[in-house]
Write a protein that holds these residues in place. Structure first.
Motif, mmCIF file in Angstrom:
data_model
loop_
_atom_site.group_PDB
_atom_site.id
_atom_site.type_symbol
_atom_site.label_atom_id
_atom_site.label_comp_id
_atom_site.label_asym_id
_atom_site.label_seq_id
_atom_site.Cartn_x
_atom_site.Cartn_y
_atom_site.Cartn_z
ATOM 1 N N TRP A 212 0.841 -1.196 0.000
ATOM 2 C CA TRP A 212 0.000 0.000 0.000
ATOM 3 C C TRP A 212 0.869 1.235 0.000
ATOM 4 N N GLU B 188 0.787 5.789 -0.920
ATOM 5 C CA GLU B 188 0.005 6.970 -1.226
ATOM 6 C C GLU B 188 0.863 7.872 -2.097
ATOM 7 N N VAL C 171 3.126 2.869 2.706
ATOM 8 C CA VAL C 171 2.214 2.911 3.842
ATOM 9 C C VAL C 171 2.251 1.584 4.595
ATOM 10 N N GLN D 102 -0.933 13.649 -3.011
ATOM 11 C CA GLN D 102 -2.313 13.384 -2.596
ATOM 12 C C GLN D 102 -2.307 12.569 -1.302
ATOM 13 N N PRO D 103 -1.842 13.138 -0.202
ATOM 14 C CA PRO D 103 -1.803 12.383 1.056
ATOM 15 C C PRO D 103 -3.191 11.872 1.432
ATOM 16 N N GLY D 104 -3.238 10.646 1.936
ATOM 17 C CA GLY D 104 -4.489 10.049 2.363
ATOM 18 C C GLY D 104 -5.196 9.234 1.299
ATOM 19 N N VAL D 105 -4.794 9.389 0.028
ATOM 20 C CA VAL D 105 -5.381 8.599 -1.058
ATOM 21 C C VAL D 105 -4.477 7.384 -1.261
ATOM 22 N N LEU D 106 -4.995 6.195 -0.899
ATOM 23 C CA LEU D 106 -4.179 4.985 -0.929
ATOM 24 C C LEU D 106 -4.377 4.193 -2.211
ATOM 25 N N TYR D 107 -3.286 3.610 -2.670
ATOM 26 C CA TYR D 107 -3.284 2.707 -3.813
ATOM 27 C C TYR D 107 -2.477 1.478 -3.452
#
Length: 78
Positions: free
Chosen positions: A20, A22, A61, A26-31
């Motif tokens: 995981w 980010e 992450v 774009q902090p907080g948007v996980l991929y």
């Protein structure tokens, strides 16, 4: 004349599929990492994001869901 591809093995193992991340912008948007393609520039493909990324664009992450080999001893006869 054949070109020689230099593979950064440390980077490849740091960005394993399933990890995981980010995007730093774009902090907080996980991929989740889909794959690391050593012959592509940039080399990292994300699930649900069509644009490949450079490691410098990503913040790691979690590796909790990464599939790795089982290190438990197993009998060859089992």
């Amino acid at each position: 004349m054949a070109s020689k591809i230099i593979i950064d093995w440390d980077e490849m193992f740091e960005y394993l599929p399933g990890t995981w991340v980010e995007l730093k912008h774009q902090p907080g948007v996980l991929y989740q990492i889909d794959c690391y393609e050593a012959t592509m520039v940039p080399p990292i493909w994300l699930v649900g994001n069509p644009q490949p990324r450079y490691p410098s664009e990503l913040q790691l992450v979690s590796r909790r869901d990464v599939a790795v080999c089982d290190l438990e001893p197993q009998s060859a006869l089992a």
